[in-house]
Write an enzyme that holds these catalytic residues in place. Structure first.
Site, PDB file in Angstrom:
ATOM      1  CG  ASP A 307      -1.991   1.050   1.154  1.00 31.51           C
ATOM      2  OD1 ASP A 307      -2.334   1.483   0.039  1.00 31.51           O
ATOM      3  OD2 ASP A 307      -2.493   1.455   2.222  1.00 31.51           O
ATOM      4  CD  GLU A 310      -0.702   5.299  -4.225  1.00 32.80           C
ATOM      5  OE1 GLU A 310      -0.229   5.659  -3.131  1.00 32.80           O
ATOM      6  OE2 GLU A 310      -1.410   4.298  -4.380  1.00 32.80           O
ATOM      7  CG  ASP A 420      -8.279   4.312   0.355  1.00 33.39           C
ATOM      8  OD1 ASP A 420      -8.121   3.078   0.443  1.00 33.39           O
ATOM      9  OD2 ASP A 420      -7.507   5.132   0.879  1.00 33.39           O
TER      10      ASP A 420
HETATM   11  C1  GLC Z   1      -4.867   3.258   2.706  1.00 31.62           C
HETATM   12  C2  GLC Z   1      -5.360   1.976   2.041  1.00 31.62           C
HETATM   13  C3  GLC Z   1      -6.435   1.356   2.892  1.00 31.62           C
HETATM   14  C4  GLC Z   1      -5.898   1.104   4.293  1.00 31.62           C
HETATM   15  C5  GLC Z   1      -5.368   2.392   4.896  1.00 31.62           C
HETATM   16  C6  GLC Z   1      -4.661   2.159   6.207  1.00 31.62           C
HETATM   17  O1  GLC Z   1      -5.862   4.208   2.720  1.00 31.62           O
HETATM   18  O2  GLC Z   1      -5.812   2.211   0.746  1.00 31.62           O
HETATM   19  O3  GLC Z   1      -6.891   0.156   2.306  1.00 31.62           O
HETATM   20  O4  GLC Z   1      -6.906   0.591   5.095  1.00 31.62           O
HETATM   21  O5  GLC Z   1      -4.432   2.978   4.015  1.00 31.62           O
HETATM   22  O6  GLC Z   1      -3.586   1.310   6.048  1.00 31.62           O
END
Ligand code: GLC
Length: 622
Positions: A307, A310, A420
């Site tokens: 995650d 980007e 998200d």
């Molecule tokens: C980002 C991710 C999400 C996750 C959050 C906390 O927003 O896209 O899926 O729950 O981070 O880690």
């Protein structure tokens, strides 16, 4: 047939694996304008444009402007031009010509698809250095097939990853995770995965586990695995700056982090506060970071999600300093129309600011390159680091991997989730519309957060979304901190949910088979109707999908609806499932029909007399 053309000196992306000679001469179909750094194409009235991967809006991309610029933006509304991914493949589908193009460059690319001028497709570039592949084929499917053949085989996850997964930001400790497993098991609802979001870590440090919240983590992983449940932890791109933290220390000692112009490591901030970003574009850094997954593999973990790659930046240290200095300037001033809004925006624009992407560098293929020039490759290479490591560390056992940010080529190392989204009905439709475009670029193991991530879900939205999710390879319920909890056992219609999840498990052998065919034959799993049917009506259907070779899906995506209109491009048999062992069948003729589908009912349309195989569901994929 695929032809490759080159303009300027493109930075390689490693997205295409086939060796293709460069064709000299002009790029067919397009008019090239070196001054404007653009390619343009006249569009006929009936031309449709398919593709562009994970983007906003409908399946036919005509009428909007899209920018390949990977962005951490959690509000996926129609006005947005960029999401988390850059997948520069599109198909021009006209009555007299059909071809695909893949624009291969890490740089920002703008696709103005009949937005500025309805009759023109204009592709413009910041620099003018790119490869472009022109893909011709017998039909739309074949064009995708030809493209997929040159970018390499799609990632295949372990079989259990086709089960149902429950996530939340976050389950804070082992007992909370146990409670989820217990509640699912008590209700007899199938479940294969529970995801661990950032709070399993010790102060958000990658490859650590908070041993107060999760004492004896390996024993806990085993306990869950003995119950047939896989824990799937998150890994973030940024490495916390903390003395004594081995990933940080090793990264600093070996110069593995992205550096500023002056040679210092860039200091940015994400969840842990201040972080450095590993230079995933550097082979040796990829190898080093990839090996770190071993820490968790050794504890029994068999899957991860990558995650914030980007990369998402809350702020950079330098930018923050500038903002504080500027705020100081405003003190005591009479803020007028201009200065007030400048002042107000100062803090608001500090996150994911394009200027910050110009503050650091990569060591990429022996060259020092400023981040903004290769920005779109960052998440891809983080996931590649993991994928390459899994080939070394776990050659015989596939490891689950999917990522938020992506680029074509990453499909060989992992899947994606669509980031998200919100608990909005429109985002259920968006999920439906994104699947085929993702599949075109090889992202087969993919899906969205079922029920919606941000905002509060409702029981009916979650039911309808689950009904569609039955067919998406990644089938994960996830929601954000602060929103309504959406584990399905919290709702009144728990029996209805259970039947939906059971239907997924009942279809698993069939779904897996269709998935593997799509991988092995370089095909799409989800297709717009147009990809099989030539008629004009099929081309306009944006809320139905073909699944594999034999099915058509028509999900209900409107609140309070008890049915929907469906267009049948040929005679089909409709199944209306209430459960794997409770359904009615009806032969329907080509054309439009209004069909009933109450909450908890799933419509499946079967082509050409195919027999849909169902098995008795179980609580686990295994
Ligand atoms: C980002 C991710 C999400 C996750 C959050 C906390 O927003 O896209 O899926 O729950 O981070 O880690």
């Amino acid at each position: 047939m695929v032809r490759k053309y080159r303009i300027g000196e493109p930075i390689p992306t490693d997205s295409v694996v086939a060796e293709i000679e460069i064709t000299s001469g002009e790029i067919p179909f397009f008019t090239r304008d070196d001054e404007k750094k653009s390619l343009s194409l006249e569009l006929g009235d009936s031309d449709r444009i398919w593709g562009l991967g994970e983007t906003t809006r409908g399946m036919n991309k005509r009428g909007w402007i899209y920018i390949s610029n990977n962005t951490d933006d959690p509000v996926h509304t129609e006005d947005k031009k960029s999401l988390y991914a850059s997948q520069n493949f599109l198909i021009v589908d006209g009555n007299d010509r059909k071809f695909g193009i893949y624009v291969d460059t890490p740089e920002r690319v703008t696709f103005d698809i009949g937005y500025t001028k309805a009759s023109q497709l204009v592709i413009s570039f910041d620099d003018f250095d790119f490869d472009i592949y022109v893909v011709q084929g017998e039909n739309l499917k074949d064009i995708v097939h030809q493209f997929r053949k040159i970018i390499g085989k799609s990632y295949v996850p372990p079989k259990w990853a086709f089960g149902y997964g429950q996530c939340r930001w976050s389950y804070m400790n082992a007992d909370e995770v146990r409670e989820v497993a217990d509640k699912y098991d008590k209700a007899g609802i199938p479940l294969d995965m529970i995801y661990l979001d950032i709070d399993y870590m010790e102060r958000y440090k990658d490859f650590t586990v908070d041993d107060k919240a999760f004492p004896d983590f390996p024993a806990f992983v085993k306990e869950m695995k003995d119950r047939g449940i896989h824990l799937v932890p998150i890994i973030d791109a940024g490495v916390k700056i903390e003395e004594g933290y081995n990933v940080y220390e090793e990264g600093v000692a070996n110069d593995y982090f992205c550096k500023k112009e002056n040679g210092e490591n860039l200091v940015a901030a994400v969840w842990p506060g201040k972080v450095h970003f590993p230079d995933f574009l550097d082979d040796k850094v990829r190898k080093w970071f990839g090996n770190k997954y071993k820490v968790l593999l050794d504890m029994g973990i068999e899957g991860f999600w990558n995650d914030m790659n980007e990369p998402a930046i809350f702020y950079t240290e330098d930018h923050l300093k500038e903002v504080f200095e500027k705020i100081e300037d405003y003190k005591g001033r009479n803020l007028d129309i201009n200065s007030f809004f400048e002042f107000k925006d100062l803090v608001g624009t500090i996150s994911n600011n394009p200027e910050d992407y110009k503050r650091f560098y990569h060591n990429y293929k022996g060259r020092k390159i400023r981040h903004d020039k290769v920005h779109n490759l960052y998440g891809y290479n983080m996931t590649r680091a993991a994928g390459e490591a899994f080939e070394r560390l776990s050659p015989d056992k596939p490891i689950l991997m999917f990522s938020r940010s992506s680029f074509v080529g990453m499909h060989r190392y992992g899947g994606v989730w669509c980031g998200d989204n919100m608990s909005w009905w429109s985002h259920l439709l968006l999920n439906i519309q994104q699947m085929p475009a993702l599949n075109m670029c090889g992202f087969l193991y993919s899906g969205a957060d079922i029920g919606g991530f941000g905002a509060d879900t409702t029981e009916d939205l979650l039911l309808r979304w689950t009904a569609f999710g039955i067919f998406t390879p990644l089938f994960r319920n996830h929601s954000a901190m602060g929103t309504r909890r959406q584990e399905i056992y919290r709702f009144e219609k728990i029996e209805t949910f259970k039947k939906l999840i059971e239907l997924r498990y009942s279809l698993l052998p069939f779904l897996y088979c269709e998935f593997m065919k799509a991988v092995e034959q370089d095909e799409m799993l989800f297709k717009p109707l147009r990809f099989e049917y030539e008629d004009e009506r099929s081309a306009e259907v944006e809320d139905q999908l073909l699944f594999g070779e034999h099915l058509m899906l028509a999900p209900v995506y409107k609140q309070n609806a008890t049915g929907r209109y469906v267009y049948l491009p040929e005679d089909m048999k409709m199944f209306r499932f209430r459960a794997y062992n409770d359904y009615d069948e009806q032969e329907l003729t080509k054309g439009d029909h209004y069909v009933k589908a109450d909450l908890g009912e799933v419509l499946v349309f079967v082509r050409n007399g195919f027999e849909l195989p169902l098995v008795k569901p179980a609580l686990r994929v295994e």
